[in-house]
Design a protein around this motif. Structure first.
Motif, PDB file in Angstrom:
ATOM      1  N   GLY A 253     -48.134  10.613  -6.157  1.00 26.56           N
ATOM      2  CA  GLY A 253     -49.425  10.788  -6.803  1.00 26.56           C
ATOM      3  C   GLY A 253     -50.108  12.068  -6.371  1.00 26.56           C
ATOM      4  N   ALA A 254     -50.016  12.376  -5.068  1.00 26.65           N
ATOM      5  CA  ALA A 254     -50.608  13.614  -4.568  1.00 26.65           C
ATOM      6  C   ALA A 254     -49.927  14.832  -5.182  1.00 26.65           C
ATOM      7  N   ASN A 255     -48.597  14.767  -5.311  1.00 28.93           N
ATOM      8  CA  ASN A 255     -47.869  15.886  -5.911  1.00 28.93           C
ATOM      9  C   ASN A 255     -48.241  16.072  -7.375  1.00 28.93           C
ATOM     10  N   ALA A 256     -48.447  14.970  -8.094  1.00 29.37           N
ATOM     11  CA  ALA A 256     -48.846  15.061  -9.499  1.00 29.37           C
ATOM     12  C   ALA A 256     -50.220  15.723  -9.615  1.00 29.37           C
ATOM     13  N   ALA A 257     -51.146  15.360  -8.718  1.00 35.24           N
ATOM     14  CA  ALA A 257     -52.461  15.994  -8.720  1.00 35.24           C
ATOM     15  C   ALA A 257     -52.345  17.475  -8.408  1.00 35.24           C
ATOM     16  N   LEU A 258     -51.452  17.826  -7.482  1.00 27.84           N
ATOM     17  CA  LEU A 258     -51.248  19.228  -7.109  1.00 27.84           C
ATOM     18  C   LEU A 258     -50.739  20.034  -8.299  1.00 27.84           C
ATOM     19  N   LYS A 259     -49.761  19.493  -9.030  1.00 30.19           N
ATOM     20  CA  LYS A 259     -49.219  20.213 -10.182  1.00 30.19           C
ATOM     21  C   LYS A 259     -50.263  20.339 -11.280  1.00 30.19           C
ATOM     22  N   SER A 260     -51.059  19.301 -11.471  1.00 29.16           N
ATOM     23  CA  SER A 260     -52.114  19.374 -12.481  1.00 29.16           C
ATOM     24  C   SER A 260     -53.124  20.452 -12.123  1.00 29.16           C
ATOM     25  N   SER A 333     -53.673  12.064   0.282  1.00 29.31           N
ATOM     26  CA  SER A 333     -54.678  12.409  -0.730  1.00 29.31           C
ATOM     27  C   SER A 333     -55.665  13.438  -0.191  1.00 29.31           C
ATOM     28  N   LEU A 334     -56.071  13.276   1.074  1.00 30.95           N
ATOM     29  CA  LEU A 334     -56.990  14.226   1.684  1.00 30.95           C
ATOM     30  C   LEU A 334     -56.340  15.604   1.795  1.00 30.95           C
ATOM     31  N   GLY A 335     -55.037  15.622   2.075  1.00 31.60           N
ATOM     32  CA  GLY A 335     -54.320  16.894   2.145  1.00 31.60           C
ATOM     33  C   GLY A 335     -54.360  17.639   0.826  1.00 31.60           C
ATOM     34  N   ILE A 336     -54.242  16.911  -0.288  1.00 33.25           N
ATOM     35  CA  ILE A 336     -54.309  17.542  -1.605  1.00 33.25           C
ATOM     36  C   ILE A 336     -55.707  18.089  -1.869  1.00 33.25           C
ATOM     37  N   LEU A 337     -56.733  17.365  -1.446  1.00 33.98           N
ATOM     38  CA  LEU A 337     -58.104  17.871  -1.607  1.00 33.98           C
ATOM     39  C   LEU A 337     -58.308  19.173  -0.831  1.00 33.98           C
ATOM     40  N   MET A 382     -44.167   7.154   9.623  1.00 32.44           N
ATOM     41  CA  MET A 382     -44.499   7.938   8.433  1.00 32.44           C
ATOM     42  C   MET A 382     -45.891   8.560   8.501  1.00 32.44           C
ATOM     43  N   LEU A 383     -46.823   7.859   9.119  1.00 30.29           N
ATOM     44  CA  LEU A 383     -48.178   8.385   9.217  1.00 30.29           C
ATOM     45  C   LEU A 383     -48.182   9.742   9.906  1.00 30.29           C
ATOM     46  N   GLY A 384     -47.281   9.929  10.871  1.00 27.94           N
ATOM     47  CA  GLY A 384     -47.192  11.219  11.545  1.00 27.94           C
ATOM     48  C   GLY A 384     -46.849  12.337  10.579  1.00 27.94           C
ATOM     49  N   GLY A 385     -45.995  12.044   9.583  1.00 29.81           N
ATOM     50  CA  GLY A 385     -45.672  13.040   8.572  1.00 29.81           C
ATOM     51  C   GLY A 385     -46.874  13.397   7.727  1.00 29.81           C
ATOM     52  N   GLY A 386     -47.670  12.384   7.368  1.00 27.65           N
ATOM     53  CA  GLY A 386     -48.881  12.646   6.598  1.00 27.65           C
ATOM     54  C   GLY A 386     -49.886  13.482   7.373  1.00 27.65           C
ATOM     55  N   ILE A 387     -50.076  13.163   8.653  1.00 26.93           N
ATOM     56  CA  ILE A 387     -50.997  13.935   9.493  1.00 26.93           C
ATOM     57  C   ILE A 387     -50.504  15.365   9.641  1.00 26.93           C
ATOM     58  N   ALA A 388     -49.176  15.533   9.770  1.00 24.86           N
ATOM     59  CA  ALA A 388     -48.610  16.881   9.898  1.00 24.86           C
ATOM     60  C   ALA A 388     -48.897  17.714   8.655  1.00 24.86           C
ATOM     61  N   LEU A 389     -48.718  17.119   7.476  1.00 23.37           N
ATOM     62  CA  LEU A 389     -49.012  17.831   6.238  1.00 23.37           C
ATOM     63  C   LEU A 389     -50.491  18.205   6.151  1.00 23.37           C
ATOM     64  N   LEU A 390     -51.366  17.281   6.542  1.00 24.92           N
ATOM     65  CA  LEU A 390     -52.797  17.536   6.489  1.00 24.92           C
ATOM     66  C   LEU A 390     -53.192  18.672   7.434  1.00 24.92           C
TER      67      LEU A 390
END
Length: 490
Positions: A253-260, A333-337, A382-390
């Motif tokens: 979902g985050a990637n779809a928002a990014l492409k949009s 989602s926060l990372g995409i924002l 997995m949460l560590g991966g999300g925090i890393a991206l953020l």
């Protein structure tokens, strides 16, 4: 959006592990192709610089680029064969020792097929495609690309529905690519002959020169690819194919928002650069503010609503094969924002070819990403991966804003500080709201209502901060939309 629609289909006919392996192979393929793509991108700007009036020089660049592109692809295929012969590929597919020999064999052949498909259907046609751009054929080539996107999406889906496994699906995709390429080659070569772009003996010296100059673009592309797709390869050895499938689906979902967002931001680049070079402060703020309008008025409220609705939708979407993690979903989602809020600054830095700064920021972000993954994923998953991206996005955003402000100041322009601060407040509000939804799931209606009220108030503040020219432009856009004409009278 097609990726979002296809996830439940794949997870209906495949296990999460098989789907995760396919994602890992795709990510590795994208990494391997980086240098060829950087070479094509550099040639694109050279073709545009040469233009349509100097066909002899354009032909020389074209055929030198084709020949050197073939060498690059052969090197990529040699690297793939090296991975297969040494057994290194297994490291990128799942936790060590967890795959059976048949699955490894199918994944190896799938990677090889994808490398061959890129060589024959994307690499060489990509150079021809870019050489036709100065003659006004960009829309025509875009339709060809659209056709390829449809075929490359539908063909494997049909194969999966009819019971195809990993390798069979790869074979179907490969045959589809080759079949599509035959009329594409015919059309492009015909158009080149029509425009007088004939074969010229390639210059290896020129080809090498262009390749070396393209390495900077390739390096930047590689670093960005690691942040966007290559993270899958970093996570596989720690989370396994099942964990990768879970992480990737929650990130879809985050990637779809990014492409949009990119479909809105990319067309603004030429207009923004024209205003910046004209030192037109007001119109520059309009171009910058258009992306921020989307962030403040649409994206920030949307991620809050989606956080509240995601869990039941996610379970149905993934056919119950992936467990939903609300905190990871909120972090992604926060990372995409954060990424979206950074786009005006990114546009200034990228549009002015501040390549050294781009490379430095990309390298710094990747170091933060990899370091955080190695530190956190073994302990919190997995949460560590999300925090890393953020964290990587935050570091890149801060850097791009600093360099953008410096460039504007040097060129007697000002960064729209007030508007930027309002956008940052929307990001903070959305992040806090998603955090509250995670902590207090039983209070979702109250949290969402209060959050949306604050976000709408902040959007109104942003509207008030826009220059008059910007609000007039938005009004003109809105009056053409049924149902909102009365809210924005001309």
């Amino acid at each position: 959006m097609s990726q979002m629609a296809l996830v439940p289909l794949y997870l209906t006919y495949w296990s999460a592990k098989t789907y995760g392996i396919s994602l890992a192979v795709l990510a590795l393929t994208n990494i391997i192709q980086t240098f060829d793509f950087g070479h094509q991108t550099y040639l694109q700007y050279e073709f545009l610089r040469i233009g349509r009036d100097n066909r002899t020089e354009l032909s020389k660049y074209l055929w030198s680029g084709v020949c050197f592109g073939i060498l690059i692809c052969l090197a990529q295929l040699a690297f793939i064969i090296f991975l297969l012969v040494t057994g290194t590929l297994t490291y990128f597919l799942d936790e060590i020792g967890s795959l059976d020999a048949q699955t490894i064999y199918e994944a190896e052949l799938l990677l090889l097929l994808q490398g061959l498909a890129w060589f024959l259907s994307t690499s060489i046609p990509g150079v021809f495609h870019r050489a036709l751009a100065p003659f006004g054929y960009y829309p025509r080539m875009s339709w060809w690309n659209f056709l390829y996107a449809v075929l490359s999406t539908v063909a494997p889906v049909v194969a999966v529905v009819y019971g195809a496994g990993l390798l069979e699906t790869g074979i179907v995709s490969f045959i589809t690519s080759i079949t599509y390429s035959i009329p594409l080659y015919y059309d492009m070569l015909r158009l080149l002959r029509k425009e007088g772009v004939t074969f010229q003996a390639p210059s290896w010296k020129l080809g090498y020169h262009n390749f070396v100059r393209s390495l900077a673009l390739s390096a930047k592309g590689l670093l960005e690819n690691i942040r966007q797709q290559g993270i899958r390869l970093l996570l596989v050895p720690m989370l396994g194919a099942n964990g990768l499938a879970a992480f990737s689906t929650m990130r879809t979902g985050a990637n779809a928002a990014l492409k949009s967002l990119n479909t809105i931001a990319n067309p603004l680049m030429p207009e923004l650069m024209r205003f910046l070079h004209q030192r037109d402060q007001a119109r520059s703020e309009i171009a910058l503010g258009t992306v921020w309008v989307v962030v403040v008025a649409l994206l920030a409220p949307a991620v809050v609503v989606m956080q509240a609705l995601a869990e039941p939708l996610f379970s149905a979407w993934t056919r119950g094969q992936v467990v939903f993690d609300p905190l990871l979903f909120a972090t992604l989602s926060l990372g995409i924002l954060v990424y979206a809020a950074a786009q005006p600054a990114v546009a200034i830095v990228v549009g002015n070819n501040l390549l050294k700064h781009q490379l430095g920021l990309s390298l710094t972000a990747v170091i933060v990403l990899v370091g955080t993954i190695l530190l956190l994923v073994p302990t919190i998953g997995m949460l560590g991966g999300g925090i890393a991206l953020l964290l990587a996005e935050v570091v890149a955003t801060v850097g791009y804003r600093i360099y953008a402000q410096r460039w504007l100041q040097k060129n007697n322009l000002a960064w729209p500080t007030r508007s930027a601060n309002i956008v940052n407040l929307s990001v903070w509000m959305a992040g806090l709201s998603m955090g509250l939804l995670v902590l207090f799931p039983n209070a979702q209606p109250t949290v969402v209502t209060i959050s949306l009220l604050f976000l709408l108030w902040n959007a109104w503040r942003y509207w008030q901060a826009l220059p008059d020219l910007a609000t007039q432009r938005v009004r003109k856009m809105l009056v053409s939309v049924p149902g909102v004409r009365r809210l924005f009278p001309a």
